[in-house]
Design an enzyme around this catalytic site. Structure first.
Site, mmCIF file in Angstrom:
data_model
loop_
_atom_site.group_PDB
_atom_site.id
_atom_site.type_symbol
_atom_site.label_atom_id
_atom_site.label_comp_id
_atom_site.label_asym_id
_atom_site.label_seq_id
_atom_site.Cartn_x
_atom_site.Cartn_y
_atom_site.Cartn_z
ATOM 1 C CE LYS A 61 -18.824 -14.756 -12.247
ATOM 2 N NZ LYS A 61 -18.823 -14.540 -13.713
ATOM 3 C CD1 TRP A 62 -22.275 -15.821 -3.443
ATOM 4 C CD2 TRP A 62 -22.237 -17.955 -2.792
ATOM 5 N NE1 TRP A 62 -23.235 -15.971 -2.475
ATOM 6 C CE2 TRP A 62 -23.227 -17.274 -2.055
ATOM 7 C CE3 TRP A 62 -22.023 -19.321 -2.548
ATOM 8 C CZ2 TRP A 62 -24.006 -17.909 -1.090
ATOM 9 C CZ3 TRP A 62 -22.799 -19.947 -1.582
ATOM 10 C CH2 TRP A 62 -23.778 -19.256 -0.871
ATOM 11 C CG ASP A 63 -23.103 -13.162 -9.911
ATOM 12 O OD1 ASP A 63 -22.952 -12.083 -9.320
ATOM 13 O OD2 ASP A 63 -23.079 -13.263 -11.149
ATOM 14 C CG ASN A 121 -25.996 -10.814 -10.788
ATOM 15 O OD1 ASN A 121 -25.004 -10.102 -10.766
ATOM 16 N ND2 ASN A 121 -26.006 -12.003 -11.339
ATOM 17 C CB CYS A 154 -19.221 -12.645 -8.726
ATOM 18 S SG CYS A 154 -19.867 -11.692 -10.116
ATOM 19 C CG ASP A 209 -20.239 -7.983 -14.767
ATOM 20 O OD1 ASP A 209 -19.560 -8.925 -14.333
ATOM 21 O OD2 ASP A 209 -21.480 -7.918 -14.630
HETATM 22 C C1 GLA Z 1 -23.218 -11.108 -13.273
HETATM 23 C C2 GLA Z 1 -21.746 -11.428 -13.237
HETATM 24 C C3 GLA Z 1 -21.292 -11.883 -14.593
HETATM 25 C C4 GLA Z 1 -22.087 -13.100 -15.017
HETATM 26 C C5 GLA Z 1 -23.569 -12.791 -14.969
HETATM 27 C C6 GLA Z 1 -24.410 -14.021 -15.188
HETATM 28 O O1 GLA Z 1 -23.472 -9.996 -14.058
HETATM 29 O O2 GLA Z 1 -21.027 -10.312 -12.803
HETATM 30 O O3 GLA Z 1 -19.915 -12.180 -14.596
HETATM 31 O O4 GLA Z 1 -21.787 -14.178 -14.179
HETATM 32 O O5 GLA Z 1 -23.959 -12.239 -13.718
HETATM 33 O O6 GLA Z 1 -25.763 -13.751 -15.143
#
Ligand code: GLA
Length: 737
Positions: free
Chosen positions: A474-476, A478, A524, A546
């Site tokens: 899962k490549w996030d 943020n 993500c 989310d």
């Molecule tokens: C983001 C993602 C979540 C989770 C958090 C982890 O908010 O959208 O699904 O992975 O980061 O910090």
């Protein structure tokens, strides 16, 4: 393959297939004039030449040509300063300060192999032909090459542009739109999708105003504020009625889709890099390539428009390797434990995952060196020695020994100031000199335009993936970007940083995906903050939001479904009360809201799972049994009112037809409602498992199926009812016999 491109002796060009025709020509003056974009034509080269306006009192004529002004001439690729006052597709500045460019036809060719776009993802060309037309400004020595690709089997047209500096001085590129579409005056609406964190993909439809409407981003990601998708609709278009034109980009950074209704009511749609805060210095002999823009036309409303997109995105954009491949169900640790996670908890959740019948455990945030909350450690991609003493490869092997797959979360593009990486390389972040960088979620953005940063990230990820036991990543990402500048670029090139960042990210992803073709990547960015076809070119699925509350998620999936097939979406059953909006809802509604997404699962703590173990197992069994159906099928939005949503999903082989029906608020004494199916075989028989009734396809489409009653209290026996109360959901499954 049929001829998809026709060219007449007087230089009229037609790109056409069974879905659409797109026609333009070279005028006597050398201007590329747009003639038609719409439904297919039996003789596209013979499309009517609609008369030009003849009243020239208010507009200048183009370079002295009598009766010819660019201000109301539909064009293929406009520039500014030679009688067109609308926002131009191209704008630049010559070294002498001159900003007036005139791009006139030079030459053309048809190529059978779609040329790749240098450094950028783009759709796959199998089964297509490409028309390449070059324009030239001889005064400034700038050549612009327009590329148009048409496929035999898809209702999508792909466009891009490249710029070549043939002069001996620098040219600054400012507007470099990938495509421009000039539509005739008509009564139109704009459909676009806006939002923010946890509220992505809100659909808005507005009457096309006079002036300019822009969906754009200057945040460094395509963003949840405005998805890079805009459709122009015939006023009043519905799911099954109206001419509709959709536009999107295969790009993940700063973009703009501009829609302008000019003084004569004609409409210009421009799509490409956001010209705001953009400047690219093109040196002599150098080439600049734009991202790819994609257009779709439907003469039969929004449903058909979506089907064009879905088929194309699945088959020509999303990674070929995962096309029609059923996705594993999963248990994600995030809403089960947040940062309070360690090796023992992962192993015990893995045991539980097995019991409820999911395929994969995903270790979300909180596993790397020192990461106990969101204030530290991004950038330091070794396992935390206290909470994960065996390290990731050993943990992955232990999970796999239980017969499960193993997945992991990473956020490679980021660094916390509190990290070893930042201490060693403070200049590796996006920043401008002498200004304190703004933090987002306590983190800074790494400067991915730098090759050394890309190499560091490749090595860090390689160290995790090379064990061979990681099935999914899962490549996030943020935070959005601020103080965007690069220590690696000279003063005059600072405004190139955001695009160079994207080129760097794509280069890194190219390397990773080539090294690990079997790994399933999930895109993500705090949910859907970068949910676009650029990322989808590398990552076959995405975490769209989310927001896991089912009522919130229905709106998000429904909005996104206008462009994206549900094959590319992931959804899981999260906790109730929901952690974002506090809503209480049943496991059933939480599952069914995401039932047609290809990737499904749960993110619940042990106590929650124990409390609903039987029901969760049932839904996960349903997810197992249906996962082959949830790739490659047909999705239809069959009902949408303020209080209700119904979606139909037909498996690729047409054998199983699923329909989910949701209502938000319950009510007394509600009217009897029906749902009208679409796209069934009229004479085929469909068996409804619950009622044991057999229906004909035409009856389901023309007469409809009665929807379940809202309340069991008010109906006689034998009538199906929704589970009682608010936020209720019902599933119909019909099998063709
Ligand atoms: C983001 C993602 C979540 C989770 C958090 C982890 O908010 O959208 O699904 O992975 O980061 O910090």
């Amino acid at each position: 393959m049929p001829d998809l491109i026709q060219i007449s002796d007087d230089l009229t060009f037609a790109l056409s297939n069974a879905h659409f025709a797109y026609v333009f020509r070279v005028s006597q003056e050398g201007v590329l004039e747009h003639l038609h974009y719409g439904g297919p034509l039996s003789d596209p080269l013979g499309v009517p030449r609609h008369p030009r306006r003849m009243n020239r009192h208010v507009v200048p004529t183009f370079q002295g040509t009598p009766y010819y002004s660019l201000s109301d001439t539909p064009q293929e690729y406009s520039s500014f300063g030679t009688s067109d006052y609308r926002f131009p597709a191209f704008h630049g500045q010559n070294a002498d300060g001159n900003t007036v460019f005139s791009l006139l036809y030079e030459t053309h060719e048809i190529v059978e192999v779609k040329p790749p776009l240098h450094g950028l993802p783009s759709s796959r060309g199998d089964g297509s032909q490409t028309l390449i037309v070059t324009l030239h400004d001889r005064l400034h020595g700038l050549r612009v090459t327009l590329s148009y690709t048409v496929w035999a089997d898809y209702g999508v047209l792909a466009r891009s542009a490249t710029f070549e500096n043939l002069s001996d001085h620098d040219i600054d590129l400012r507007h470099v739109f990938s495509s421009a579409l000039d539509l005739p005056a008509d009564d139109y609406e704009i459909q676009h999708f806006h939002g923010t964190w946890s509220r992505e993909f809100n659909e808005e439809r507005i009457a096309l105003p006079q002036g300019r409407f822009v969906a754009d981003s200057a945040r460094g990601t395509s963003s949840s504020a405005h998805n890079p998708y805009v459709a122009i609709l015939q006023a009043g278009a519905t799911e099954s009625f109206g001419r509709c034109y959709g536009t999107t980009l295969v790009y993940s950074g700063n973009f703009a889709i501009s829609v302008e209704k000019g003084e004569f009511d004609d409409v210009r749609v421009l799509a490409g890099l956001n010209p705001f805060n953009f400047n690219w210095r093109l040196k002599p002999g150098k080439i600049f390539t734009t991202p790819e823009a994609l257009h779709t036309f439907s003469g039969r409303g929004l449903g058909a428009l979506s089907h064009h997109w879905h088929d194309f995105i699945r088959d020509r954009v999303s990674p070929e390797r995962f096309r029609h491949v059923p996705r594993p169900t999963y248990l994600n640790t995030w809403e089960a434990a947040y940062f309070d996670i360690d090796e023992d908890k992962v192993l015990s959740l893995a045991e539980t995952a097995k019991q409820i019948g999911v395929d994969m455990v995903v270790l979300d945030d909180g596993w790397f060196d020192g990461r106990q909350d969101d204030t530290s450690s991004l950038g330091d991609w070794g396992a935390d020695p206290v909470r994960f003493p065996s390290g990731i490869p050993a943990l992955a092997a232990k999970v796999k020994a239980k017969g499960l797959k193993f997945g992991i979360w990473v956020e490679p593009e980021m660094v916390n100031p509190q990290s070893q990486l930042y201490a060693q390389h403070p200049d590796w972040i996006l920043h401008v000199p002498d200004r304190v960088p703004s933090l987002g979620r306590n983190q800074l953005t790494l400067d991915l335009s730098r090759a050394d940063v890309q190499d560091y990230l490749f090595d860090s990820l390689n160290a995790i993936l090379s064990c061979g036991d990681v099935d999914y990543v899962k490549w996030d990402m943020n935070r959005t970007m601020t103080e965007v500048g690069s220590a690696a670029l000279p003063r005059k090139r600072q405004q190139e940083t955001p695009h160079r960042y994207m080129l760097g990210l794509y280069a890194l992803l190219d390397r990773l995906v080539a090294s690990y073709p079997e790994v399933l990547f999930e895109n993500c960015a705090s949910g859907g903050n970068r949910f676009d076809l650029g990322m989808l070119s590398y990552m076959p699925q995405g975490w769209i939001s989310d927001m896991c509350d089912p009522i919130g998620r229905l709106a998000i999936i429904g909005g996104a479904s206008h462009l994206f097939p549900l094959d590319v979406m992931a959804a899981y059953i999260g906790p109730s009360p929901n952690h974002q909006n506090g809503r209480v809802s049943s496991v059933r509604t939480r599952f069914l809201a995401g039932a047609f997404c290809a990737a499904r699962g749960v993110s619940l703590g042990q106590a929650d799972i124990a409390a609903h173990q039987r029901e969760l197992s049932d839904w996960m069994r349903f997810a197992q049994d249906t996962k082959a159906d949830m790739v490659g099928g047909r999705f239809d939005r069959v009902k949408k009112t303020e209080n209700e949503v119904a979606w139909q999903y037909s498996s690729r082989d047409g054998q199983t037809i699923y329909l989910t029906y949701f209502h938000s608020l319950s009510g007394p004494n509600m009217p009897a409602r029906r749902v009208y199916y679409v796209g069934l075989e009229p004479t085929a028989a469909y068996h409804h498992a619950d009622s044991k009734v057999i229906y004909r396809g035409d009856a389901l489409m023309q007469s409809g199926l009665p929807l379940p009653r809202v309340s069991a209290r008010e109906v006689a026996s034998g009538v199906q009812c929704m589970p009682e109360g608010d936020f209720s959901a019902y599933l119909f499954v019909l099998r063709r016999i």
